[in-house]
Design a protein around this motif. Structure first.
Motif, mmCIF file in Angstrom:
data_model
loop_
_atom_site.group_PDB
_atom_site.id
_atom_site.type_symbol
_atom_site.label_atom_id
_atom_site.label_comp_id
_atom_site.label_asym_id
_atom_site.label_seq_id
_atom_site.Cartn_x
_atom_site.Cartn_y
_atom_site.Cartn_z
ATOM 1 N N LEU A 117 -48.012 -72.600 -48.846
ATOM 2 C CA LEU A 117 -47.739 -71.599 -47.813
ATOM 3 C C LEU A 117 -48.269 -70.228 -48.230
ATOM 4 C CD1 LEU A 117 -44.134 -72.434 -46.548
ATOM 5 C CD2 LEU A 117 -46.332 -73.068 -45.564
ATOM 6 N N ARG A 118 -48.443 -70.040 -49.539
ATOM 7 C CA ARG A 118 -48.925 -68.735 -50.027
ATOM 8 C C ARG A 118 -50.451 -68.681 -50.103
ATOM 9 N NH1 ARG A 118 -47.378 -68.521 -55.170
ATOM 10 N NH2 ARG A 118 -46.256 -70.476 -55.278
ATOM 11 N N LEU A 119 -51.111 -69.812 -49.750
ATOM 12 C CA LEU A 119 -52.566 -69.855 -49.886
ATOM 13 C C LEU A 119 -53.272 -69.110 -48.762
ATOM 14 C CD1 LEU A 119 -53.098 -73.549 -51.043
ATOM 15 C CD2 LEU A 119 -52.983 -71.476 -52.434
ATOM 16 N N SER A 120 -52.625 -69.038 -47.585
ATOM 17 C CA SER A 120 -53.270 -68.326 -46.477
ATOM 18 C C SER A 120 -52.218 -67.664 -45.617
ATOM 19 C CB SER A 120 -54.093 -69.305 -45.628
ATOM 20 O OG SER A 120 -53.237 -70.218 -44.972
ATOM 21 N N ASP A 121 -52.574 -66.499 -45.053
ATOM 22 C CA ASP A 121 -51.649 -65.860 -44.120
ATOM 23 C C ASP A 121 -51.886 -66.430 -42.733
ATOM 24 O OD1 ASP A 121 -53.971 -64.645 -43.095
ATOM 25 O OD2 ASP A 121 -53.731 -62.921 -44.429
ATOM 26 N N LEU A 122 -51.110 -65.978 -41.745
ATOM 27 C CA LEU A 122 -51.188 -66.547 -40.399
ATOM 28 C C LEU A 122 -52.554 -66.308 -39.774
ATOM 29 C CD1 LEU A 122 -49.813 -67.986 -38.046
ATOM 30 C CD2 LEU A 122 -48.956 -65.768 -37.277
ATOM 31 N N ARG A 123 -53.104 -65.107 -39.926
ATOM 32 C CA ARG A 123 -54.415 -64.827 -39.321
ATOM 33 C C ARG A 123 -55.484 -65.741 -39.908
ATOM 34 N NH1 ARG A 123 -56.795 -61.370 -36.117
ATOM 35 N NH2 ARG A 123 -55.031 -59.921 -35.991
ATOM 36 N N SER A 124 -55.478 -65.899 -41.215
ATOM 37 C CA SER A 124 -56.481 -66.768 -41.844
ATOM 38 C C SER A 124 -56.327 -68.211 -41.374
ATOM 39 C CB SER A 124 -56.362 -66.697 -43.363
ATOM 40 O OG SER A 124 -56.548 -65.383 -43.814
ATOM 41 N N ALA A 125 -55.063 -68.660 -41.282
ATOM 42 C CA ALA A 125 -54.813 -70.041 -40.851
ATOM 43 C C ALA A 125 -55.296 -70.266 -39.419
ATOM 44 C CB ALA A 125 -53.318 -70.357 -40.964
ATOM 45 N N LEU A 126 -54.988 -69.322 -38.532
ATOM 46 C CA LEU A 126 -55.405 -69.473 -37.131
ATOM 47 C C LEU A 126 -56.919 -69.379 -36.993
ATOM 48 C CD1 LEU A 126 -52.649 -67.465 -35.202
ATOM 49 C CD2 LEU A 126 -53.120 -69.913 -35.039
#
Length: 716
Positions: free
Chosen positions: A199-208
């Motif tokens: 969960l710490r590998l990417s923030d929400l913007r990066s994931a989306l």
């Protein structure tokens, strides 16, 4: 591909300059695509950002025709060498293209003049479609195409869920615009993200951003089964928002006030609760005693109880409700019990009158009945009893919450089969305590459909849950048999045998009258057939369209044992209790949901006689059952445990069956899957109180992003 062979050129021109959807309040006339966006609920930037692709197309590479295998979906770059309209076997546009390694035919059965212009001889095209081999060589049917030129994309092309009048190119631009403008700042503090490394590998913007435009080297399997870390991040955020809203709702309720219901003890006089226990013709099970103590503890506090009482079919929820009502009445307050159908409400009324009325009479109190089909004189009398407080317990259907029903001092609301009532109906019952104190009645919701653990942890996290996990002694096991419809005569013979032994039989049908869409036998025809096949046996018919008086007369005959067979639709699904009924036949069982089959099966096995449930199923033309139907019937044959049935039903059907109208207006989980994401759900449950206590501002922003105003529905 930017150009679709089935999209009119005019529509493409309209979308060429599209960027963001217009807001619903815009003064200018909305275009069809803008109206479609609003229809889909894509009105906020965050809505667009969270509108994720169904699948992806790979337009990042060119494949030579010689390297494309039959059945592959590929993108080629080729020159048109022939283009003509043929009329046989039907009008179609046939285009032959060649690259350096071979040729291929493109066929279009639907096309426009603009397509012919683009597909003119000599044009260099990029074409994407499925390669099919055949007698006349390789071909593609209705491929996507456009003029070649420009650099190849570096990411996979998203294909989004859409509706009519909302072309993919327009939707892609709208989603990209929303993604760029949406506030996707981090709302989960770093300490809360501890515990699950990815969960710490990417923030929400990066994931989306990744999920909208994944790189071509990504595992498509990880994207499709939602196991990719970017998907996990989304699911974790969604589950956290749900847990936050549920926990906040529970805490808000804890700040409200309710009447503290404690028995008015008099020296040497038993409380009403104790008197009821003494006159019951059976002893409570350990599970019933346990949940009674949980409920009594809640009622004694000045905080509104919001408890779900769940138990398998026949586990004895009604007597628990009666004992809760006795506590309420003993404290000098009124209680109301609401059931979804008149048949079920009457079953409750009969039992409660038998148990409580002899105890209430010396106190000058009684049990009142309220239903929609009451005569005016009876209804007026009942309303007067309720308003005066002489009716200490009110039992009925939706009629209990109608505006003209005025309680003197309602303190406890019991709702049976709670998933059949909507948000507004439950809120209406809670508003019936109107003594100017600002207090609310206690609420006990009952369900004969056991709630799977993961569902209770997520959608019912704001409730306290009491579980009756054992059946009363004396309940006979029910043998479940799967029987093909072709053996119908054998089933009728079994019915005749049961009736000869003095037993009674249910026969349940899924429809009332013939439907052209579904080739199903109907209740009326089955009633006629069984009447002919069983001469001398009274065969009754019961369905929801019958007048109330007629339904009551039929049920009375069956309950008294004067009727041998009752042919019915699912109106007897819950509540009907006839101990002499020992055989249940469910026709077209493959059409019913698993929980519904289990509920129906529970109508037998309520006496001392050995009982059976026959699931009569019909196969398709090839003599087979669909996979889902086969799973349901197998589960019914393998177990009679309602909790195991509920777990399997959640796997097969998803959470909607269990929730019913509870979440009306609020979406089910869009991304998380309760069957597979238990690790994320556990994390969200632990993280929610930490967020609310230590990071309240971020918690509020997080819920607003994911749920908007829909968390209000949880208060019901």
């Amino acid at each position: 591909m930017a150009t679709s062979p089935t999209a009119p050129a005019k529509a493409r021109a309209k979308t060429a300059g599209a960027a963001a959807p217009a807001t619903p309040g815009a003064s200018r006339e909305l275009s069809p695509p803008q109206k479609a966006l609003i229809k889909m609920g894509l009105t906020r930037d965050i809505d667009l950002a969270l509108h994720l692709p169904l699948r992806y197309e790979d337009e990042t590479r060119i494949t030579l025709l010689r390297n494309a295998r039959d059945g592959d979906t590929v993108q080629i770059e080729a020159t048109v060498v022939k283009s003509e309209i043929t009329l046989r076997p039907r009008r179609q546009l046939v285009v032959t293209v060649e690259d350096e390694s071979g040729s291929c035919e493109l066929r279009f059965f639907s096309f426009y003049p603009s397509h012919q212009k683009t597909l003119a001889v000599g044009a260099l095209l990029r074409v994407r479609g499925e390669i099919k081999g055949g007698f006349w060589g390789r071909q593609m049917l209705h491929p996507a195409f456009r003029l070649a030129g420009g650099e190849l994309p570096t990411a996979l092309t998203p294909i989004y869920p859409t509706v009519a009048q909302l072309p993919q190119p327009y939707l892609r631009r709208a989603v990209q615009s929303g993604l760029m403008r949406a506030d996707l700042s981090e709302t989960i503090p770093a300490p809360v993200l501890q515990g699950i490394d990815f969960l710490r590998l990417s923030d929400l913007r990066s994931a989306l951003s990744f999920l909208h435009h994944p790189t071509p080297d990504v595992s498509l399997a990880a994207l499709e089964d939602h196991s990719h870390p970017a998907w996990q991040r989304l699911k974790a955020e969604e589950l956290l928002a749900q847990q936050l809203s549920q926990l906040e709702s529970k805490r808000e309720r804890a700040r409200l006030r309710a009447p503290a219901l404690k028995p008015l003890h008099q020296r040497g006089v038993l409380s009403l609760h104790e008197q009821l226990l003494a006159v019951l013709p059976f002893a409570l099970t350990a599970a019933q005693r346990r949940v009674c103590e949980e409920i009594a503890g809640d009622l004694a506090r000045g905080v509104p109880m919001h408890r779900l009482l769940q138990g398998d079919v026949g586990s004895g929820k009604t007597v628990v409700a009666a004992l809760a009502a006795a506590i309420c009445i003993d404290a000098g307050w009124q209680c109301a019990l609401m059931a979804p159908t008149e048949i079920l409400a009457e079953q409750h009324f009969g039992k409660l009158v038998g148990w409580l009325e002899p105890l209430l009479a010396p106190l000058g109190k009684q049990v009142a009945w309220l239903a929609g089909a009451q005569k005016k004189k009876e209804r007026t009398a009942a309303l007067a009893l309720v308003e005066s407080g002489e009716a200490a317990l009110v039992v009925g259907t939706h009629a209990v919450i109608q505006e003209q029903v005025k309680f003197k001092n309602l303190a406890l609301a019991l709702i049976d089969e709670q998933h059949r009532f909507g948000v507004a109906q439950r809120l209406a019952l809670r508003s019936k305590l109107d003594d100017g104190s600002g207090r609310e009645p206690h609420l006990l919701m009952m369900s004969a459909t056991p709630i799977p653990r993961t569902l209770a942890m997520s959608y019912y996290a704001d409730l306290d849950v009491s579980t009756i996990d054992e059946l009363p002694p004396g309940r006979t096991p029910i043998v479940t048999k799967l029987v093909s419809d072709s053996r119908r005569d054998e089933v009728v013979a079994r019915i005749a045998d049961q009736i000869a032994q003095g037993r009674q039989v249910y026969w349940v049908c899924p429809l009332i009258e013939e439907s052209e869409a579904l080739d199903l036998s109907n209740a009326t025809a089955t009633h006629a057939d069984l009447s002919d096949a069983l001469p001398g046996v009274l065969v009754g018919l019961l369905h929801s369209r019958m007048p109330t008086a007629e339904k009551k007369a039929v049920m009375d005959l069956f309950t008294r044992g004067e009727m041998g067979v009752l042919v019915s639709t699912t109106v007897i699904e819950v509540g009907v209790d006839v101990p002499n009924a020992s055989l249940m036949v469910i026709e077209h069982a493959e059409r019913f949901g698993l929980s519904q089959l289990h509920q129906l099966r529970g109508r037998v096995g309520r006496g001392a006689a050995a009982s059976a449930c026959v699931l009569l199923y019909a196969t398709n033309e090839s003599g087979r059952l669909g996979e889902t139907a086969r799973e349901r019937l197998r589960a019914m044959a393998e177990t009679a445990d309602g909790f195991e049935i509920a777990r399997r039903d959640l796997e097969i059907r998803g959470p909607g069956e269990f929730l019913g109208a509870r979440q009306s207006g609020a979406p089910l989980l869009r991304f998380a899957d309760l069957a597979t994401d238990t690790v994320l759900l556990d994390w969200a449950r632990e993280a929610a109180p930490v967020m609310l206590d230590q990071y309240p501002v971020q918690a509020r922003l997080h819920v607003g992003r994911w749920l908007g105003g829909k968390s209000e529905y949880l208060k019901a």
